[in-house]
Every structure is written in C-alpha cells, then in structure tokens.
Design an enzyme around this catalytic site. Structure first.
Site, PDB file in Angstrom:
ATOM      1  N   LYS A   1       0.908  -1.382   0.008  1.00  0.00           N
ATOM      2  CA  LYS A   1       0.036   0.051  -0.133  1.00  0.00           C
ATOM      3  C   LYS A   1       0.863   1.388   0.004  1.00  0.00           C
ATOM      4  O   LYS A   1       0.469   2.241  -0.505  1.00  0.00           O
ATOM      5  CB  LYS A   1      -0.972  -0.111   1.332  1.00  0.00           C
ATOM      6  CG  LYS A   1      -2.077  -0.857   0.899  1.00  0.00           C
ATOM      7  CD  LYS A   1      -2.657  -1.267   2.304  1.00  0.00           C
ATOM      8  CE  LYS A   1      -3.571   0.081   3.338  1.00  0.00           C
ATOM      9  NZ  LYS A   1      -4.256  -0.496   4.172  1.00  0.00           N
TER      10      LYS A   1
ATOM     11  N   THR B   1       5.480  -5.492  10.330  1.00  0.00           N
ATOM     12  CA  THR B   1       6.753  -6.259  10.704  1.00  0.00           C
ATOM     13  C   THR B   1       7.882  -5.098  11.076  1.00  0.00           C
ATOM     14  O   THR B   1       8.472  -5.408  12.213  1.00  0.00           O
ATOM     15  CB  THR B   1       7.226  -7.089   9.820  1.00  0.00           C
ATOM     16  OG1 THR B   1       6.527  -8.086   9.194  1.00  0.00           O
ATOM     17  CG2 THR B   1       8.581  -7.652   9.907  1.00  0.00           C
TER      18      THR B   1
ATOM     19  N   GLN C   1       9.146  -5.003  17.636  1.00  0.00           N
ATOM     20  CA  GLN C   1      10.331  -4.923  18.647  1.00  0.00           C
ATOM     21  C   GLN C   1      10.980  -5.997  18.957  1.00  0.00           C
ATOM     22  O   GLN C   1      12.334  -6.405  18.922  1.00  0.00           O
ATOM     23  CB  GLN C   1      10.183  -3.944  19.748  1.00  0.00           C
ATOM     24  CG  GLN C   1       9.739  -2.588  19.489  1.00  0.00           C
ATOM     25  CD  GLN C   1       9.553  -1.675  20.457  1.00  0.00           C
ATOM     26  OE1 GLN C   1       9.287  -1.940  21.668  1.00  0.00           O
ATOM     27  NE2 GLN C   1       9.141  -0.294  20.031  1.00  0.00           N
TER      28      GLN C   1
ATOM     29  N   GLY D   1      10.988  -9.864  19.026  1.00  0.00           N
ATOM     30  CA  GLY D   1      11.580 -10.815  18.303  1.00  0.00           C
ATOM     31  C   GLY D   1      11.080 -12.042  17.795  1.00  0.00           C
ATOM     32  O   GLY D   1       9.766 -12.090  17.558  1.00  0.00           O
TER      33      GLY D   1
ATOM     34  N   GLU E   1      10.070 -13.211  27.397  1.00  0.00           N
ATOM     35  CA  GLU E   1       8.560 -12.240  27.535  1.00  0.00           C
ATOM     36  C   GLU E   1       7.687 -13.127  28.311  1.00  0.00           C
ATOM     37  O   GLU E   1       7.800 -14.216  28.647  1.00  0.00           O
ATOM     38  CB  GLU E   1       8.247 -11.943  26.007  1.00  0.00           C
ATOM     39  CG  GLU E   1       9.344 -11.170  25.347  1.00  0.00           C
ATOM     40  CD  GLU E   1       8.977 -10.827  23.721  1.00  0.00           C
ATOM     41  OE1 GLU E   1       9.126  -9.537  23.469  1.00  0.00           O
ATOM     42  OE2 GLU E   1       8.608 -11.455  23.172  1.00  0.00           O
TER      43      GLU E   1
ATOM     44  N   HIS F   1      -1.888  -4.879  23.696  1.00  0.00           N
ATOM     45  CA  HIS F   1      -0.385  -4.817  24.290  1.00  0.00           C
ATOM     46  C   HIS F   1      -0.428  -3.994  25.792  1.00  0.00           C
ATOM     47  O   HIS F   1      -0.823  -3.173  25.522  1.00  0.00           O
ATOM     48  CB  HIS F   1       0.569  -4.267  23.416  1.00  0.00           C
ATOM     49  CG  HIS F   1       2.100  -4.907  23.799  1.00  0.00           C
ATOM     50  ND1 HIS F   1       2.785  -4.236  25.094  1.00  0.00           N
ATOM     51  CD2 HIS F   1       2.878  -5.498  23.226  1.00  0.00           C
ATOM     52  CE1 HIS F   1       3.893  -4.654  24.875  1.00  0.00           C
ATOM     53  NE2 HIS F   1       4.178  -5.604  24.030  1.00  0.00           N
TER      54      HIS F   1
ATOM     55  N   ARG G   1      -0.298 -11.598  28.051  1.00  0.00           N
ATOM     56  CA  ARG G   1      -0.811 -10.357  28.056  1.00  0.00           C
ATOM     57  C   ARG G   1      -2.158  -9.998  28.163  1.00  0.00           C
ATOM     58  O   ARG G   1      -2.579  -9.161  28.682  1.00  0.00           O
ATOM     59  CB  ARG G   1      -0.418  -9.964  26.203  1.00  0.00           C
ATOM     60  CG  ARG G   1       0.770  -9.772  25.992  1.00  0.00           C
ATOM     61  CD  ARG G   1       1.215  -9.218  24.541  1.00  0.00           C
ATOM     62  NE  ARG G   1       2.373  -9.229  24.589  1.00  0.00           N
ATOM     63  CZ  ARG G   1       3.017  -9.362  23.132  1.00  0.00           C
ATOM     64  NH1 ARG G   1       2.342  -9.170  22.171  1.00  0.00           N
ATOM     65  NH2 ARG G   1       4.143  -9.239  23.154  1.00  0.00           N
TER      66      ARG G   1
ATOM     67  N   HIS H   1      -3.118  -4.284  19.546  1.00  0.00           N
ATOM     68  CA  HIS H   1      -1.884  -4.839  19.102  1.00  0.00           C
ATOM     69  C   HIS H   1      -1.774  -5.870  18.073  1.00  0.00           C
ATOM     70  O   HIS H   1      -1.054  -5.844  16.986  1.00  0.00           O
ATOM     71  CB  HIS H   1      -0.963  -5.244  20.187  1.00  0.00           C
ATOM     72  CG  HIS H   1       0.399  -5.612  20.190  1.00  0.00           C
ATOM     73  ND1 HIS H   1       1.323  -4.717  19.461  1.00  0.00           N
ATOM     74  CD2 HIS H   1       1.062  -6.757  20.311  1.00  0.00           C
ATOM     75  CE1 HIS H   1       2.624  -5.189  19.397  1.00  0.00           C
ATOM     76  NE2 HIS H   1       2.307  -6.381  19.562  1.00  0.00           N
TER      77      HIS H   1
ATOM     78  N   ARG I   1      -2.299 -14.972  22.018  1.00  0.00           N
ATOM     79  CA  ARG I   1      -0.985 -15.339  21.452  1.00  0.00           C
ATOM     80  C   ARG I   1       0.064 -14.989  22.272  1.00  0.00           C
ATOM     81  O   ARG I   1       0.268 -14.346  22.914  1.00  0.00           O
ATOM     82  CB  ARG I   1      -0.760 -14.256  20.057  1.00  0.00           C
ATOM     83  CG  ARG I   1       0.692 -14.562  19.565  1.00  0.00           C
ATOM     84  CD  ARG I   1       1.107 -13.643  18.351  1.00  0.00           C
ATOM     85  NE  ARG I   1       0.941 -12.358  18.581  1.00  0.00           N
ATOM     86  CZ  ARG I   1       1.837 -11.505  18.928  1.00  0.00           C
ATOM     87  NH1 ARG I   1       3.037 -11.952  18.989  1.00  0.00           N
ATOM     88  NH2 ARG I   1       1.945 -10.207  19.010  1.00  0.00           N
TER      89      ARG I   1
ATOM     90  N   LEU J   1       6.042 -13.510  14.377  1.00  0.00           N
ATOM     91  CA  LEU J   1       7.075 -13.469  13.453  1.00  0.00           C
ATOM     92  C   LEU J   1       7.398 -15.003  12.931  1.00  0.00           C
ATOM     93  O   LEU J   1       7.556 -15.450  11.853  1.00  0.00           O
ATOM     94  CB  LEU J   1       8.139 -12.853  13.463  1.00  0.00           C
ATOM     95  CG  LEU J   1       8.144 -11.344  13.864  1.00  0.00           C
ATOM     96  CD1 LEU J   1       9.449 -10.477  14.431  1.00  0.00           C
ATOM     97  CD2 LEU J   1       7.627 -10.296  12.699  1.00  0.00           C
TER      98      LEU J   1
HETATM   99  C1  SIN Z   1       6.917  -6.538  21.927  1.00  0.00           C
HETATM  100  O1  SIN Z   1       8.063  -6.440  21.758  1.00  0.00           O
HETATM  101  O2  SIN Z   1       6.557  -6.708  23.119  1.00  0.00           O
HETATM  102  C2  SIN Z   1       6.039  -6.936  21.176  1.00  0.00           C
HETATM  103  C3  SIN Z   1       6.399  -8.548  20.555  1.00  0.00           C
HETATM  104  C4  SIN Z   1       5.152  -9.241  20.154  1.00  0.00           C
HETATM  105  O3  SIN Z   1       3.856  -8.707  19.945  1.00  0.00           O
HETATM  106  O4  SIN Z   1       5.248 -10.546  20.177  1.00  0.00           O
END
Ligand code: SIN
Length: 535
Positions: free
Chosen positions: A34, A42, A46, A48, A112, A239, A285, A347, A382, A388
């Site tokens: 677009k 992407t 941040q 990974g 995380e 998020h 989350r 998010h 998720r 990713l």
């Molecule tokens: C983050 O860096 O907190 C986002 C990573 C994600 O959404 O998986």
C-alpha cells in the site's frame, strides 16, 4: 489494464517477503504493497522471534507455553509444526543476513510474558526492521520479483466478478485482485494462479493501537467479501505497555523490557499484577492488560508505571537502544532513571482468514499467511514473539504448495472483466471518510475493548450497522480512493469482531465479557467461525 504473474503477494511484511524470496525460485512474483515497501507491521516489531535454540530449552516447553497462553483453543498440530520448524526457518533468516544480537558467538535470548524459558531471538529492540532490511535487500537482487509500491488491493477476483452467483456450497476460485494504482489513479487487474494474502493486521480499527496507519484489516475484509471462512475475530490482543499519550500509532514499550526485569506498578507503587497472577509483570498479555484496565478504572488514573531504574543503565541502553533513544529524545523520559507511563493498546489480531496447515484458505488458489491468517497457532491469546515465527513457518508451508502450480496452464484463468466504475463520481467528501473512521475507532475502543458486555456489544453492533450501510452506499457511488477502500475494510472487520464477540458466550483469553465472566469448556471449546452466508 492487466498484470500477469505466477504468484501474487498482497503485503510486504515478513510473511510476504519471505514467501516472495522462495516463490521467485520457481516463477514470477508480483508483490503489491500500500505504501513504501518497508511500511508494514513487521517493521515496527520490537520483541523478536521465539524459537528453541538453547540447550536448556526444548520443543515440548515451547509447545506447552504456547498452548497454555492460548487457553484451550490452540490447534495442537499447528503449534507443534510452528515450534518444530522454527529453528530451521530462523536459520534461513540468518543465512540471508539478518543480524540478530549475539553474546559472543551465541544468539542472545530474551524473555517475554508467558515463556518459561529465555527463547526470544532478537536484533536489539528493532527486530522487525532488521528482518525487513535483510529481506528487502535480497529481494532487490532478484529479477523474478517486482514490487508495486502505492498499490492498494480493492477486492479479490472470483466467480463473483464473472457475474456468477455463489452459494455457500460452491467451490470459489481466486484469480488475483483488482488493485488501485494510487499514483496513476487507475484500477488494474493483477492476475495469478496463486494469490497469497500477507496483508497484516487491523489495529487501526481501534482508537489506540501500536499498529501503523496501514493496518486496516484489508486482507480479512477482502477474503470475507469473497466468501472465505473467517475465524476467531473476537480475540484481539491488547499490548499491556504502550507509552501513554504517544499519539498514533502508540509507541510500544517491548515486553522484552519486562523480561529483562522491568516491573509494572500503580502510581502509588503497588505491584498490583501479583494480585491477578503470581507471574506478575511477566504473566501472559491478556492477564496483564486486563489487570491494568481494571486498576485504571478503579483508581481513575490515566496510566500505570513501568519501572526500570533498579536495572543497570548501561545494559538498558545496550539492549533497548530504540526505546531508550525514542523515550529520551521524543518524550523527555530517561528510562534508566524515571518510570515509564504506560497503558494498553490494540496490538494483534489472533483471528483472521482461516487456513489449514499449508496456509490454504477455503477459497481455491487463495492462501493467507501472517497476522491476516487464523492458522490455529494462537488460540484465544498469542504467546509473545510467536507471530514473526508463524509468518516464516507458514509462508514456507505455502511455498511447498506453490511448487505444485502448473505455470504453463494458461487456461486456468478465465477472461476477467476490467474494473467497472461507470455510474460513480469523484468524491470531495473527505470529511465523511475521516469522520466515519474516527467513529468506528471510538465505538470499538469504548464498547469492544479489553472488557466487554452484551450491552456494550449490542450498542456497538447497532451503531456500526448504520455506519456500514452508509459506507457501502457511498462506496457504490464513488470512484475508489485509498481512504475509502480502507474505511470500507475497517467497517467490515469491525463488524466481524463484534459478531464473533457476540457469538462467544463465555470469557476466554483475550475475550472477556462481564455477562459471562467464566470459561465454559462444555460449550465453547472451539473456534468462532463466520462466513458471508451467515448473515
Ligand atoms: C513486544 O516487543 O513486546 C512485542 C512482541 C510481540 O508482539 O510478540
């Protein structure tokens, strides 16, 4: 005017670019995007890529963390494939030149929420941008791939465009898409035997989101209009930690910061998340975002605080250069000394176009990959940094399918009519588009957010239906422009989210409603499935 290629890719994030790299080894690729080619969800990632690469980790642990976070709705076969293929696909990115952060000669592994191990492979705190850089560089050297920037897909081409009536039982075929060339202001036919939606997310449907302006749910909306099966749209991930008052998109404060030891506290200093989950700031989350939402509503405060000042300043700067620099230069917050004011923002969409393990949708020759898809991996929530990973694993699976197309079969695409805009006029009513967009975003934020209820969802549905009718009417009489295409898509996905949320009469993962506050496995241990014929 038409463009023919073997493969049509819609979207230039990690899913689209990695599929393009592979498909170009067997055919010609047209990739439409677009805006500029690097502008994708992407690019803003941040955290990974979660992958089992350390000796202390194993596949079972990653599978179990994913399934626990997905609260009963993950498809085990999809999760197993995701986790077990992960290291191989990650290795391909490394071979391609993605410069992941290392400690000595080993990949540096972050942590995380919801992960029982350190397994987040990252490039400091700008992993997505680094992946985009490497993929775009490789693609620029590949003569089989043409990228069309500033090209906006309007609709997928199916039997519908041949004037055929489609019943719920019909097998629908996809032959490409009608696409607006924004600069030349004309609509082209992009025809292909194999079309793959890699168009990313839909965060712009909410008032506050980490997603860039392009994230307007185009892929889900187009697939739905074409008759594809859509699933689990109620599971929108908020998020927990985005910088308070940082505008649109909201600036993300990566969960990796909590993985490094950052702690969320109320403005009074209480570590309140412990009251909701013993994992505290590193709980999944859904739990952290809901805890923050409840505390803010109770206290009347506008934000909570993410504290890092007990952590070594040098390490913070080294590990999180983007967050450190942005907070300091743009928002005058020295995160090594001062707490960061944070709030949750929309998010990620865990639902989307339903696919099988090979990325196939319910429409023949239409595939979906990345955030636009519902592969069964995420369930009701998720696990951080699995997105990713999902994109690289499932785009590879779609490539396995792509190998089967017969490139010499010119008869497989029928005569497709040109775009017909007779009877439409140029719009000068930009204010209508902007106003409707804001109204949808406000409705979704107020009534279809972290905490829902029947009353709020019904109200949202009524209001949105009115706006949807107006938009459809406006669309039928107006020459297509980018803003109108996006608005129509936003209103479609907003409707899908509300309808799925109304269908699920329980609370699970990212869907929490005060009318059914408990999980109900007896009735709801399954995906929420929706198609055009359900109306
Ligand atoms: C983050 O860096 O907190 C986002 C990573 C994600 O959404 O998986």
């Amino acid at each position: 005017m038409e463009n023919r290629s073997d493969f049509l890719i819609i979207g230039s994030g990690i899913a689209g670019l990695s599929f393009a790299m592979k498909a170009a080894s067997i055919g010609t690729v047209a990739l439409i995007t677009k805006k500029e080619k690097a502008e994708s969800n992407t690019n803003y990632a941040q955290g990974g890529i979660a992958a089992v690469v350390s000796g202390t980790d194993n596949f079972n642990l990653h599978i179990q963390d994913t399934i626990n976070t997905g609260v009963g709705l993950c498809h085990r076969d999809a999760v197993e494939m995701l986790v077990m293929e992960g290291p191989r696909r990650l290795n391909e990115l490394i071979q391609l030149g993605v410069d992941f952060t290392r400690t000595g000669d080993k990949l540096d592994l972050g942590r995380e929420g919801g992960h029982s191990q350190n397994r987040i492979v990252h490039a400091h705190d700008h992993t997505g941008a680094e992946i985009e850089r490497a993929l775009l560089h490789s693609i620029s050297l590949n003569p089989n791939i043409t990228i069309y920037e500033n090209h906006v897909a309007i609709d997928l081409i199916t039997e519908h465009h041949l004037g055929k009536k489609i019943s719920p039982e019909s097998q629908i075929n996809c032959w490409g898409a009608y696409v607006l060339d924004v600069h030349r202001n004309c609509v082209l036919k992009f025809l292909a035997q194999f079309t793959i939606l890699c168009s990313g997310g839909l965060g712009q449907v909410y008032l506050h989101t980490t997603n860039p302006a392009i994230a307007t749910g185009d892929g889900v909306a187009m697939a739905y209009r074409a008759g594809a099966v859509i699933a689990n749209m109620e599971f929108i991930q908020f998020h927990p930690t985005t910088l308070f008052n940082s505008g649109s998109p909201a600036f993300l404060i990566s969960e990796a910061i909590r993985g490094f030891g950052g702690v969320i506290r109320s403005r009074k200093g209480e570590e309140f998340i412990q009251r909701y989950d013993s994992r505290g700031s590193l709980a999944p989350r859904d739990i952290v975002a809901r805890a923050i939402d409840i505390e803010l509503k109770k206290s009347g405060e506008e934000y909570v605080l993410l504290n890092l000042h007990h952590l070594p300043p040098d390490k913070i700067k080294e590990k999180f250069p983007l967050i450190y620099e942005t907070c300091l230069s743009k928002y005058r917050i020295d995160i090594t000394k001062e707490p960061i004011p944070v709030v949750p923002s929309a998010h990620y969409s865990c639902g989307g176009v339903k696919t099988d393990l090979m990325g196939r949708t319910s429409i023949k020759n239409l595939y979906a990959c990345g955030e636009v898809a519902m592969t069964g991996v995420h369930g009701a929530n998720r696990l951080a940094s699995n997105s990713l990973l999902e994109a690289i694993v499932f785009s590879h699976k779609a490539f396995d399918q792509a190998k089967g197309i017969n490139r010499n079969d010119q008869t497989s695409i029928p005569e497709i009519p040109d775009w017909d805009d007779s009877g439409t006029i140029d719009t000068e009513e930009w204010v209508l588009i902007e106003h409707d967009k804001k109204e949808i975003q406000q409705i979704m934020w107020d009534y279809v957010g972290i905490v829902r209820s029947n009353h709020r969802l019904d109200r949202a549905y009524r209001r949105l239906s009115l706006i949807q009718n107006e938009i459809e009417n406006f669309y039928k009489h107006t020459k297509v422009v980018e803003g109108l295409i996006e608005l129509r898509n936003l209103s479609t996905v907003a409707g899908l989210i509300i309808r799925c949320a109304l269908m699920r009469k329980e609370s699970r993962g990212l869907h929490f409603t005060t009318d059914y506050p408990n999980r109900d496995d007896e009735h709801w241990l399954h995906d929420t499935v929706i198609t055009l014929s359900d109306i």
